[in-house]
Write a protein that holds these residues in place. Structure first.
Motif, short mmCIF file in Angstrom:
data_model
loop_
_atom_site.label_atom_id
_atom_site.label_comp_id
_atom_site.label_asym_id
_atom_site.label_seq_id
_atom_site.Cartn_x
_atom_site.Cartn_y
_atom_site.Cartn_z
N LYS A 44 0.81 -1.21 0.00
CA LYS A 44 0.00 0.00 0.00
C LYS A 44 0.84 1.27 0.00
O LYS A 44 0.45 2.28 -0.58
CB LYS A 44 -0.92 0.01 1.24
N TYR A 45 2.00 1.22 0.66
CA TYR A 45 2.81 2.41 0.84
C TYR A 45 4.17 2.27 0.18
O TYR A 45 4.71 1.17 0.06
CB TYR A 45 3.01 2.70 2.33
N LEU A 46 4.72 3.43 -0.19
CA LEU A 46 6.09 3.52 -0.66
C LEU A 46 6.77 4.62 0.15
O LEU A 46 6.30 5.76 0.16
CB LEU A 46 6.13 3.85 -2.15
N MET A 47 7.85 4.28 0.85
CA MET A 47 8.56 5.25 1.67
C MET A 47 9.78 5.80 0.94
O MET A 47 10.56 5.05 0.36
CB MET A 47 9.02 4.62 2.99
N ASP A 97 17.63 12.34 4.43
CA ASP A 97 18.78 12.40 5.33
C ASP A 97 18.52 13.23 6.59
O ASP A 97 19.13 13.00 7.61
CB ASP A 97 19.97 12.99 4.56
N TYR A 98 17.61 14.19 6.52
CA TYR A 98 17.52 15.12 7.63
C TYR A 98 16.10 15.43 8.08
O TYR A 98 15.73 15.23 9.23
CB TYR A 98 18.22 16.44 7.25
N HIS A 99 15.24 15.91 7.17
CA HIS A 99 13.98 16.53 7.57
C HIS A 99 12.94 15.54 8.07
O HIS A 99 12.16 15.85 8.97
CB HIS A 99 13.39 17.32 6.39
N GLY A 100 12.87 14.38 7.45
CA GLY A 100 11.84 13.40 7.77
C GLY A 100 11.69 12.43 6.62
O GLY A 100 12.56 12.35 5.74
N HIS A 101 10.59 11.70 6.58
CA HIS A 101 10.40 10.68 5.56
C HIS A 101 9.01 10.80 4.94
O HIS A 101 8.02 11.06 5.63
CB HIS A 101 10.58 9.28 6.17
N TYR A 102 8.94 10.58 3.62
CA TYR A 102 7.68 10.60 2.89
C TYR A 102 7.06 9.21 2.89
O TYR A 102 7.73 8.23 2.57
CB TYR A 102 7.89 11.03 1.44
N ILE A 103 5.79 9.13 3.20
CA ILE A 103 5.01 7.91 3.01
C ILE A 103 4.02 8.19 1.90
O ILE A 103 3.09 8.99 2.06
CB ILE A 103 4.27 7.50 4.30
N LEU A 104 4.23 7.53 0.75
CA LEU A 104 3.41 7.77 -0.43
C LEU A 104 2.39 6.65 -0.62
O LEU A 104 2.64 5.50 -0.24
CB LEU A 104 4.28 7.83 -1.69
#
Length: 369
Positions: A240-243, A247-254
């Motif tokens: 369902k998800y692609l992460m 390196d620094y700010h955070g992570h995207y969960i698509l």
């Protein structure tokens, strides 16, 4: 894995597995370090650069910049083998579907990939063709195929049974690659174009069937590092998800089908100090500091220079702009630059200068009355 009763066994040092009748969020919060192994006994300046579990979760392989491959037995909780690779160096060590074979990239001499037999500590096969550093390796979950991407702007498809490439794509900065759980889709992340391309494995020589443009999301969440600092590309096990780890700010969960941002994971206290997956700045190598849990509900990740591990619950309510703060912080005394969740057992492996095993603390036993 549904919320409620936990049914996955926890490996014990004796090799026995027990059941913990706890709610899943309580188990996640109770993880604590239980064992650690230094990357190099001789030199405190060495770093672990990659971690990978085998399919059954029984073994962990760690690559280090001391040019050594370490193999750990999870049930026994110990280091069982250390294989030097002084001539070629080692990075991005990955188990194949044969638990005694490890595939890895080279860091010197040339840019070949090498298949190591752990039993006799000899190389089975070399895979040559890249003309610059390999930035990512992904083994197909359904076959002996694997993919590599390189700074030479190529994506190469291979089969473990042949030293010759099975196919090749020429793309702009193909930095990261991942298979979906069904092994039918390849995702390729291109940093310079701020995009992710999805290909049908059977028709990889055709144009991508979908392209996700992350530029608008980078403007919103990470404007100061647009087009760079991507460190991890990973599908959740349910597909369902692609992460996209950064390196620094955070992570995207698509959303893995539409490419929209379902959550942006906030709360990181800085950078882990790694250039992942390759380095041209003198920083230690890495492979990203975030990982899905096997059920796809949680993401665990490092916290830069802060001495703890962050846990995000993807079922938790989002804040404004789909930003998602950590559910909890797991205490630790050092930095977590690399992390991976065991595919079968309730344990986590993390690393920086040492490899650390994490397990849930056992709940207190009811007193006899």
């Amino acid at each position: 894995m549904a919320e409620g009763q936990q049914s996955t066994p926890v490996p014990q040092p004796s090799g026995q597995a027990t059941q913990l009748p706890q709610k899943l969020p309580d188990i996640i919060r109770s993880y604590r370090p239980c064992k650690s192994f230094r990357a190099s006994k001789a030199d405190n300046s060495n770093y672990v650069t990659s971690l990978d579990f085998d399919d059954q979760g029984d073994y962990l392989v760690a690559a280090g910049d001391d040019e050594t491959i370490q193999v750990f037995d999870i049930k026994e909780g110990k280091l069982t083998k250390s294989v030097p690779s002084k001539k070629y160096g080692v990075h991005l060590a990955r188990f194949t579907h044969h638990s005694r074979q490890v595939l890895h990239a080279s860091t010197k001499v040339d840019h070949s990939l090498r298949l190591l037999d752990l039993h006799n500590e000899g190389y089975v096969r070399y895979f040559t063709g890249h003309t610059d550093k390999v930035t990512c390796l992904a083994v197909s979950p359904g076959s002996d195929s694997f993919i590599s991407c390189s700074k030479d702007d190529t994506i190469t498809l291979w089969d473990l049974g042949s030293r010759n490439p099975q196919g090749k794509l020429k793309l702009a900065t193909p930095y990261l690659v991942a298979y979906d759980p069904s092994a039918s889709v390849i995702a390729i992340a291109s940093q310079s174009t701020s995009s992710i391309l999805l290909y049908d494995v059977r028709n990889y020589d055709k144009p991508p069937f979908s392209t996700f443009d992350l530029a608008p999301f980078e403007e919103l969440y990470t404007p100061s590092s647009r087009g760079r600092a991507w460190t991890k590309l990973e599908f959740s096990n349910d597909g369902k998800y692609l992460m996209v780890g950064t390196d620094y700010h955070g992570h995207y969960i698509l959303d893995a089908f539409e490419g929209t941002v379902k959550a942006f994971l906030t709360g990181k206290g800085g950078s882990p100090g790694r250039a992942a997956p390759v380095s041209s700045t003198g920083k230690p190598l890495g492979q990203g500091d975030a990982s899905f849990t096997p059920d796809g509900r949680y993401v665990i990740g490092g916290n830069g220079d802060e001495p703890d591990v962050l846990v995000w619950d993807l079922q938790q309510e989002r804040e404004a702009n789909n930003m998602l703060p950590p559910m909890c912080r797991l205490p630790y005394r050092g930095r977590t630059a690399i992390i991976d969740y065991n595919p079968r057992y309730n344990m986590i492996a993390s690393a920086d200068k040492e490899t650390v095993f994490w397990q849930p603390e056992e709940p207190p036993r009811p007193s006899d009355k």
